[in-house]
Design an enzyme around this catalytic site. Structure first.
Site, PDB file in Angstrom:
ATOM      1  N   GLY A 205       7.095  -1.540   5.211  1.00  0.00           N
ATOM      2  CA  GLY A 205       8.366  -2.293   5.873  1.00  0.00           C
ATOM      3  C   GLY A 205       9.448  -1.077   6.509  1.00  0.00           C
ATOM      4  O   GLY A 205       9.322   0.007   6.295  1.00  0.00           O
ATOM      5  N   GLU A 206      10.521  -2.055   6.510  1.00  0.00           N
ATOM      6  CA  GLU A 206      12.079  -0.741   6.905  1.00  0.00           C
ATOM      7  C   GLU A 206      12.434  -0.472   6.286  1.00  0.00           C
ATOM      8  O   GLU A 206      13.469  -2.377   4.966  1.00  0.00           O
ATOM      9  CB  GLU A 206      11.877  -1.839   8.541  1.00  0.00           C
ATOM     10  CG  GLU A 206      13.581  -0.790   9.399  1.00  0.00           C
ATOM     11  CD  GLU A 206      13.616  -0.049   8.849  1.00  0.00           C
ATOM     12  OE1 GLU A 206      12.874   0.447  10.264  1.00  0.00           O
ATOM     13  OE2 GLU A 206      14.291   1.327   8.308  1.00  0.00           O
TER      14      GLU A 206
ATOM     15  N   CYS B 213       7.186  -4.553  15.613  1.00  0.00           N
ATOM     16  CA  CYS B 213       6.731  -3.671  16.145  1.00  0.00           C
ATOM     17  C   CYS B 213       5.415  -3.808  16.883  1.00  0.00           C
ATOM     18  O   CYS B 213       4.507  -4.192  15.452  1.00  0.00           O
ATOM     19  CB  CYS B 213       6.526  -2.001  15.286  1.00  0.00           C
ATOM     20  SG  CYS B 213       8.140  -2.066  14.586  1.00  0.00           S
TER      21      CYS B 213
ATOM     22  N   CYS C 213      -0.965   6.081  10.139  1.00  0.00           N
ATOM     23  CA  CYS C 213       0.231   5.809  10.622  1.00  0.00           C
ATOM     24  C   CYS C 213       0.008   4.265  10.830  1.00  0.00           C
ATOM     25  O   CYS C 213      -0.484   4.761  12.137  1.00  0.00           O
ATOM     26  CB  CYS C 213       1.507   6.465  10.900  1.00  0.00           C
ATOM     27  SG  CYS C 213       2.395   7.440  10.816  1.00  0.00           S
TER      28      CYS C 213
ATOM     29  N   GLU D 238       0.297  -1.226  -0.145  1.00  0.00           N
ATOM     30  CA  GLU D 238      -0.097   0.113  -0.203  1.00  0.00           C
ATOM     31  C   GLU D 238       0.788   0.701   0.043  1.00  0.00           C
ATOM     32  O   GLU D 238       1.955   0.693   0.661  1.00  0.00           O
ATOM     33  CB  GLU D 238      -1.182   0.150   1.291  1.00  0.00           C
ATOM     34  CG  GLU D 238      -2.073  -0.953   1.272  1.00  0.00           C
ATOM     35  CD  GLU D 238      -3.292  -1.377   2.611  1.00  0.00           C
ATOM     36  OE1 GLU D 238      -3.868  -2.037   2.331  1.00  0.00           O
ATOM     37  OE2 GLU D 238      -2.249  -0.907   3.022  1.00  0.00           O
TER      38      GLU D 238
ATOM     39  N   HIS E 229       9.695   6.417  19.433  1.00  0.00           N
ATOM     40  CA  HIS E 229       8.505   6.058  20.483  1.00  0.00           C
ATOM     41  C   HIS E 229       9.311   5.811  22.426  1.00  0.00           C
ATOM     42  O   HIS E 229       8.389   5.634  22.958  1.00  0.00           O
ATOM     43  CB  HIS E 229       7.670   4.820  19.894  1.00  0.00           C
ATOM     44  CG  HIS E 229       7.601   4.871  18.795  1.00  0.00           C
ATOM     45  ND1 HIS E 229       7.104   6.099  18.620  1.00  0.00           N
ATOM     46  CD2 HIS E 229       8.022   4.268  17.374  1.00  0.00           C
ATOM     47  CE1 HIS E 229       6.775   6.245  17.092  1.00  0.00           C
ATOM     48  NE2 HIS E 229       7.325   5.102  16.394  1.00  0.00           N
TER      49      HIS E 229
ATOM     50  N   CYS F 113       1.734  -2.086  15.366  1.00  0.00           N
ATOM     51  CA  CYS F 113       2.070  -1.481  14.321  1.00  0.00           C
ATOM     52  C   CYS F 113       1.258  -2.782  13.033  1.00  0.00           C
ATOM     53  O   CYS F 113       1.832  -4.008  13.326  1.00  0.00           O
ATOM     54  CB  CYS F 113       3.606  -1.248  13.184  1.00  0.00           C
ATOM     55  SG  CYS F 113       3.637  -1.746  11.741  1.00  0.00           S
TER      56      CYS F 113
ATOM     57  N   CYS G 266       6.959  -6.571   6.692  1.00  0.00           N
ATOM     58  CA  CYS G 266       8.176  -5.694   7.383  1.00  0.00           C
ATOM     59  C   CYS G 266       9.256  -7.120   8.027  1.00  0.00           C
ATOM     60  O   CYS G 266       8.462  -7.959   8.673  1.00  0.00           O
ATOM     61  CB  CYS G 266       7.468  -5.206   8.093  1.00  0.00           C
ATOM     62  SG  CYS G 266       9.048  -4.749   9.012  1.00  0.00           S
TER      63      CYS G 266
ATOM     64  N   SER H 144      12.543   6.851   6.807  1.00  0.00           N
ATOM     65  CA  SER H 144      11.993   6.914   8.056  1.00  0.00           C
ATOM     66  C   SER H 144      12.651   5.519   8.380  1.00  0.00           C
ATOM     67  O   SER H 144      11.896   4.642   7.829  1.00  0.00           O
ATOM     68  CB  SER H 144      10.763   6.851   8.472  1.00  0.00           C
ATOM     69  OG  SER H 144      10.033   6.878   9.369  1.00  0.00           O
TER      70      SER H 144
ATOM     71  N   CYS I 249       3.083   8.788   0.619  1.00  0.00           N
ATOM     72  CA  CYS I 249       4.041   8.109   1.704  1.00  0.00           C
ATOM     73  C   CYS I 249       4.274   6.514   1.199  1.00  0.00           C
ATOM     74  O   CYS I 249       3.224   6.002   0.865  1.00  0.00           O
ATOM     75  CB  CYS I 249       2.669   7.979   2.975  1.00  0.00           C
ATOM     76  SG  CYS I 249       4.167   6.637   4.458  1.00  0.00           S
TER      77      CYS I 249
HETATM   78  S1  SF4 Z   1       6.628  -1.017   9.191  1.00  0.00           S
HETATM   79 FE1  SF4 Z   1       7.463   0.361  10.074  1.00  0.00          FE
HETATM   80  S2  SF4 Z   1       6.427   0.226  11.979  1.00  0.00           S
HETATM   81 FE2  SF4 Z   1       5.729  -1.225  11.150  1.00  0.00          FE
HETATM   82  S3  SF4 Z   1       6.843  -3.131  12.686  1.00  0.00           S
HETATM   83 FE3  SF4 Z   1       8.150  -2.570  10.232  1.00  0.00          FE
HETATM   84  S4  SF4 Z   1       9.513  -1.229  10.998  1.00  0.00           S
HETATM   85 FE4  SF4 Z   1       7.769  -1.104  12.593  1.00  0.00          FE
END
Ligand code: SF4
Length: 346
Positions: free
Chosen positions: A165-166, A118, A339, A94, A222, A121, A114, A197, A107
């Site tokens: 994703g990271e 977290c 978010c 997305e 956080h 999330c 991911c 980010s 975004c």
């Molecule tokens: S998308 Fe971002 S907030 Fe969500 S698990 Fe992955 S790193 Fe963490």
């Protein structure tokens, strides 16, 4: 036996030029095709109208263009748009268009699912299936740029890598996508309008500093207390705050770019004065800015937005200590585009 065709956008401009020379054509043909693939975002070879029919057929026989497809577009009552994007192998990610008075921000996602976990999330609930290719990241940006022109009468102005994703776990492809986005042969956007980010991968932050990247860096912090951070972002046990801080110090010493921290305040988790003081201490080593982001609960579980009094306490504490702070209200909540909400639910 069917021959597996190559993804033409995996080729560099030089490789494309060489391909045409090997075919007995001119290297210049490679430039023309390259322009169609990137600057003009052609979805198929037939769109390449200044290339002869025979050449287009030859390209068709040898290559594919693995363009993304926007399967579903949802519009929020606040103007935010969420795209469900289908990739060539059927997987879905997305991306979101966020309009304000003066800007349109994209975004974008960098992975399917991911790598990290977290606990607050929605994306973390999808296991990481694969990294996105540079062209799949680029295509998300092009799709949003087109939507911005169509619905808001202006081009896309900013990009944040804050979708699924990271990004630093797919660093090479993210970097290649940014190269294309900023290149005059791609979208020609300024790197200053791009922010990556991250949840904080110290080794890659140092690598970015060494490579003197020109885009901005934001860190989803956080909590500045290890125990708390590990309880909500378990990978913090592997990359503790001490290592993150050291990497950020290195980043600042090399780039002299202010660091942005993304921060959510949750009821009963990090809504205390002690937590705000720890944040001030963590921020102090380099010029920084804190974005306090409104949280969108993904269920009725333990993560709930803290009351306004806690946000005000953070704001006062940070400002008293000379740290810039902005409070970000969430956008696109009604379409699960805010978010932490991206989870292929549409
Ligand atoms: S998308 Fe971002 S907030 Fe969500 S698990 Fe992955 S790193 Fe963490």
């Amino acid at each position: 036996m069917e021959i597996k065709k190559k993804d033409i956008r995996a080729l560099t401009k030089e490789q494309l030029r060489n391909f045409f020379v090997e075919q007995g054509d001119k290297a210049f043909r490679g430039n023309q095709v390259y322009e169609w693939l990137w600057q003009k975002s052609a979805h198929d070879f037939d769109a390449m109208t200044n290339i002869s029919k025979e050449t287009r057929k030859m390209l068709e026989d040898n290559f594919v263009i693995n363009h993304i497809r926007v399967d579903q577009m949802q519009r929020s009552s606040d103007g935010t748009i969420k795209n469900a994007v289908r990739l060539h192998d059927g997987l879905v990610v997305e991306s979101v268009l966020i309009p304000t008075e003066t800007r349109t921000t994209a975004c974008v996602s960098s992975q399917v699912g991911c790598s990290l976990d977290c606990r607050f999330c929605a994306t973390a609930r999808l296991k990481r299936m694969r990294n996105l290719n540079p062209d799949e990241i680029y295509d998300q940006v092009v799709a949003i740029d087109n939507e911005s022109r169509l619905y808001f009468d202006r081009p896309l102005s900013n990009i944040v890598f804050m979708g699924m994703g990271e990004p630093l776990m797919n660093y090479n492809n993210v970097l290649k996508a940014i190269d294309k986005i900023t290149s005059p042969e791609g979208l020609g956007m300024s790197p200053k309008r791009i922010v990556v980010s991250t949840s904080g991968v110290p080794k890659i932050i140092k690598k970015m500093a060494d490579e003197e990247v020109k885009f901005g860096l934001a860190v989803s912090l956080h909590s500045a207390i290890d125990e708390v951070r590990t309880s909500i972002m378990p990978f913090n046990a592997t990359f503790p705050l001490k290592d993150l801080r050291e990497a950020l110090e290195y980043w600042y010493s090399k780039t002299k770019n202010r660091i942005t921290y993304e921060y959510v305040v949750w009821k009963g988790i990090n809504d205390t004065q002690e937590a705000a003081d720890a944040l001030v201490k963590f921020c102090k080593f380099a010029p920084s800015k804190v974005n306090i982001i409104e949280y969108n609960p993904i269920d009725n579980g333990e993560f709930q937005q803290a009351p306004n009094s806690a946000i005000e306490m953070y704001q006062n504490t940070l400002e008293r200590n000379g740290i810039t702070v902005t409070i970000r209200r969430s956008r696109g909540k009604d379409i699960d585009a805010a978010c932490g909400q991206l989870a292929n639910k549409s």
